[in-house]
Enzyme design. Structure first.
Site, mmCIF file in Angstrom:
data_model
loop_
_atom_site.group_PDB
_atom_site.id
_atom_site.type_symbol
_atom_site.label_atom_id
_atom_site.label_comp_id
_atom_site.label_asym_id
_atom_site.label_seq_id
_atom_site.Cartn_x
_atom_site.Cartn_y
_atom_site.Cartn_z
ATOM 1 C CG LEU A 75 0.598 -23.981 -9.200
ATOM 2 C CD1 LEU A 75 -0.085 -25.320 -9.028
ATOM 3 C CD2 LEU A 75 2.112 -24.124 -9.163
ATOM 4 C CB CYS A 76 -1.435 -18.379 -13.301
ATOM 5 S SG CYS A 76 -3.136 -18.801 -12.940
ATOM 6 C CG HIS A 77 1.753 -20.966 -17.868
ATOM 7 N ND1 HIS A 77 0.760 -21.857 -17.517
ATOM 8 C CD2 HIS A 77 2.849 -21.716 -18.156
ATOM 9 C CE1 HIS A 77 1.233 -23.090 -17.591
ATOM 10 N NE2 HIS A 77 2.493 -23.040 -17.970
ATOM 11 C CG MET A 111 -6.657 -19.309 -13.824
ATOM 12 S SD MET A 111 -8.102 -19.730 -12.796
ATOM 13 C CE MET A 111 -7.823 -18.692 -11.368
ATOM 14 C CD GLU A 112 -4.367 -15.033 -17.099
ATOM 15 O OE1 GLU A 112 -3.217 -15.308 -16.736
ATOM 16 O OE2 GLU A 112 -5.187 -15.911 -17.441
ATOM 17 C CG ASP A 126 -12.192 0.122 -0.974
ATOM 18 O OD1 ASP A 126 -12.239 0.165 0.267
ATOM 19 O OD2 ASP A 126 -11.492 0.904 -1.650
#
Length: 333
Positions: A75-77, A111-112, A126
């Site tokens: 749902l992120c733009h 969110m980014e 990793d």
């Protein structure tokens, strides 16, 4: 109680319509840490891991993750990111990750920034798992955000921790102190010119006992955005370098004046006088000094000599200045 914006009136998931929001500069800073072993920390710092350059690989992965956030979080733009910066730090058994994401738009970049930290941290895992398969990525969290109708936000537990530190300290200057170094350099931001002044200032500030973020490098045209970035989290001190001359592209004083609540003209003049003892060109510097809230902001020239002169003026007064701004410091009778 605030409503969940990603649910419609019937409780179904939706993408928020941001078309009515104002277009502003948006900045978000997120953090996290990889818990590992002292052996791994030593290997990473010495570039001795079996795989490639660990931090460089994790940094690239984090930036790539931020750019693809809208593909990963449904749902992120989709945003046009103006900058993503990732910085690493070390304790005895952790690698800290901090990501700063910026855009100019109608929705935030939290969110980014969070995705950048998570992906960088997973990449670290990793890279080190051959030595420490039990490494753990912890505490991915939003630290600060800027822009939009809510303006500046700082994580509450960070504010509480800072308040506790000030309460327990014997003087307002005791305990950790923070500084940010900001470089105005179009060539440096493009990667076509080496930054020769930012690292010098960072090293000097560290020697003064401050914890330092940066150097943050911004093009001259973006220095106002750089200052907003530097002021995120209300550090004790922001030192800029570059963009103080008479060139049409020099905009640091104008951007600085816009964020200052009070100026310290005597400090700026002392720096010009110090520089003028060596070269008449120092009189052309338009650098300012002043207070943005409880953050001291000081403009230094972009030349190595000008930076050295500025540091020589600052050094004998820095402790007293920071103490006064924090609410302490003795006044001479």
């Amino acid at each position: 109680m605030n409503e969940l914006t990603h649910l419609d009136g019937e409780g179904r998931a939706r993408m928020v319509d941001v078309s009515a929001k104002a277009t502003t500069t948006r900045i978000a800073v997120a953090g996290g840490e990889l818990q590992t072993t002292a052996e791994v920390i030593a290997l990473v710092r010495a570039d001795g891991m079996p795989k490639a350059d660990v931090l460089a690989t994790a940094r690239i992965a984090g930036i790539a993750g931020a750019k693809r956030t809208s593909e990963l979080i449904p749902l992120c733009h989709q945003l046009s990111l103006s900058s993503v910066k990732i910085e690493f730090g070390f304790t005895e058994t952790t690698i800290t990750v901090e990501a700063t994401a910026k855009t100019t738009g109608q929705t935030g970049v939290e969110m980014e920034a969070l995705t950048a930290v998570a992906v960088a941290g997973l990449t670290l895992h990793d890279m080190v798992k051959a030595v420490d398969p039990a490494a753990t990525m912890n505490g991915v969290r939003l630290l600060t955000k800027e822009g939009g109708k809510h303006g500046h936000w700082v994580r509450p537990d960070a504010v509480e921790a800072e308040t506790e530190t000030e309460t327990e300290a014997e003087t307002p200057t005791a305990g950790p102190r923070s500084a940010v170094v900001l470089v105005a350099s179009t060539g440096g931001a493009r990667g076509t010119r080496e930054d020769t002044t930012g690292p010098v200032i960072s090293e000097w500030l560290t020697a003064q006992g401050l914890s330092v973020r940066g150097p943050l490098v911004y093009a001259d045209a973006d220095i106002a955005t750089g200052l907003a970035d530097a002021l995120t989290g209300a550090p004790a001190l922001v030192v800029t370098t570059g963009g103080t001359g008479a060139s049409p592209t020099d905009q640091t004083p104008e951007a600085t004046r816009a964020v200052l609540d009070r100026e310290l003209p005597g400090l700026a003049e002392a720096m010009r006088r110090k520089g003028s003892e060596k070269t008449p060109h120092a009189s052309l510097s338009r650098g300012l000094a002043g207070l943005s809230g409880r953050t001291v902001v000081v403009n230094l020239p972009g030349s190595p000599g000008g930076v050295r002169d500025g540091m020589s003026v600052l050094e004998p007064i820095l402790e007293h200045l920071l103490a006064q701004v924090a609410g302490g410091g003795m006044h001479d009778a």
